[in-house]
Design a protein around this motif. Structure first.
Motif: not given
Length: 298
Positions: A142-149
């Motif tokens: 999954d290639i996600r956009h955001g701050y991670g974690g």
């Protein structure tokens, strides 16, 4: 050998993901009492509680967290084994989920390069802003956009992504500017998605423009990038996302590199056991090479 019923494991995973017996029951098309019964059976076999009941719902216990990580991999393995057994072709299918702007603006223009070097892998791509579940084994990455974690998952952050003001050469010919404060007199495009917004960018460079109004506003990066490339205004966007437009000459960075802000906005996310799959290893290696290649001058 004690192997719990598969329906109990599926009920446990669904409760852990939804944090609710009722929502898990809706998803599984069962009654809440049936789902609770399956969880109770599983906790009896394990010999310890898997959830802690709180006022805000169900929270995994430390034992539950470890068990979830183990059974999620097992469920994914079962799904892949069934897929291989039912497939009539010897084709390795790589299923990738991506945030829409990354999928459209960065990944799609480069798929031919992946196909050229990995002809034995069939790449299936789906896009949405939802974080997908890996429990059913359908998606590999999954290639996600955001701050991670994200817990219990491997996260590889895309490095070298910068946010900068972008405009078309035609726009700049009609509306020249030379300093950040000049932007206050220009048509600015607002996008909700970048991790750095105009207000933050202006503050970073000492420009008092927090009340500046915007001529366009979008909830997708690909919309603001496309609007800027049409010469309708200036966008504050990722140079990585806009790299194809920049290489084609449809967009340029207005200022030098010192006015760009580095962000960690996109992340390759996957269960740890997926890294052992050859198709996943090939994709991870390829995408790192492509990101490095896209940073080089055209």
């Amino acid at each position: 050998m004690r192997i719990p019923p598969l329906k109990s494991i599926i009920a446990f995973e669904c409760i852990a993901r939804t944090k609710s017996v009722n929502r898990a029951a809706e998803e599984l098309d069962l009654t809440a009492s049936a789902v609770s019964h399956q969880l109770g059976n599983l906790e009896t076999m394990v010999g310890q509680p898997l959830f802690q009941r709180t006022g805000r719902g169900l929270i995994l216990t430390p034992t539950g967290e470890r068990y979830l990580a183990d059974v999620t991999g097992s469920l994914a393995d079962l799904s892949r084994a069934t897929e291989r057994a039912s497939s009539r072709k010897e084709v390795d299918i790589l299923r990738v989920h991506s945030s829409p702007s990354f999928g459209l603006m960065w990944l799609l223009p480069r798929l031919s390069f992946f196909q050229e070097t990995n002809g034995d892998v069939q790449l299936n791509v789906a896009c949405s802003y939802e974080d997908v579940s890996f429990s059913n084994g359908y998606y590999d990455i999954d290639i996600r956009h955001g701050y991670g974690g994200w817990s219990n998952l491997e996260v590889k952050t895309v490095r070298g992504e910068f946010i900068a003001p972008l405009a078309s050469p035609q726009y700049l010919e009609r509306h020249p500017l030379s300093a950040p404060e000049d932007l206050l007199n220009h048509r600015l495009i607002y996008s909700e998605t970048p991790l750095v917004q105009w207000r933050q960018w202006f503050g970073r460079h000492g420009v008092a423009g927090t009340n500046k109004t915007f001529d366009f506003s979008f909830d997708r990066s690909y919309m603001s990038i496309e609007t800027a490339s049409l010469g309708l205004g200036i966008a504050l966007e990722s140079t990585m996302m806009a790299s194809k437009k920049i290489r084609e000459g449809a967009l340029v960075q207005i200022f030098d590199r010192s006015y760009s802000v580095e962000v960690a906005a996109h992340h390759l996310v996957y269960p740890g056991q997926n890294a052992e799959l050859p198709r996943v290893a090939k994709f991870l290696s390829w995408i790192e090479d492509e990101i490095e290649r896209s940073r080089r001058p055209a």
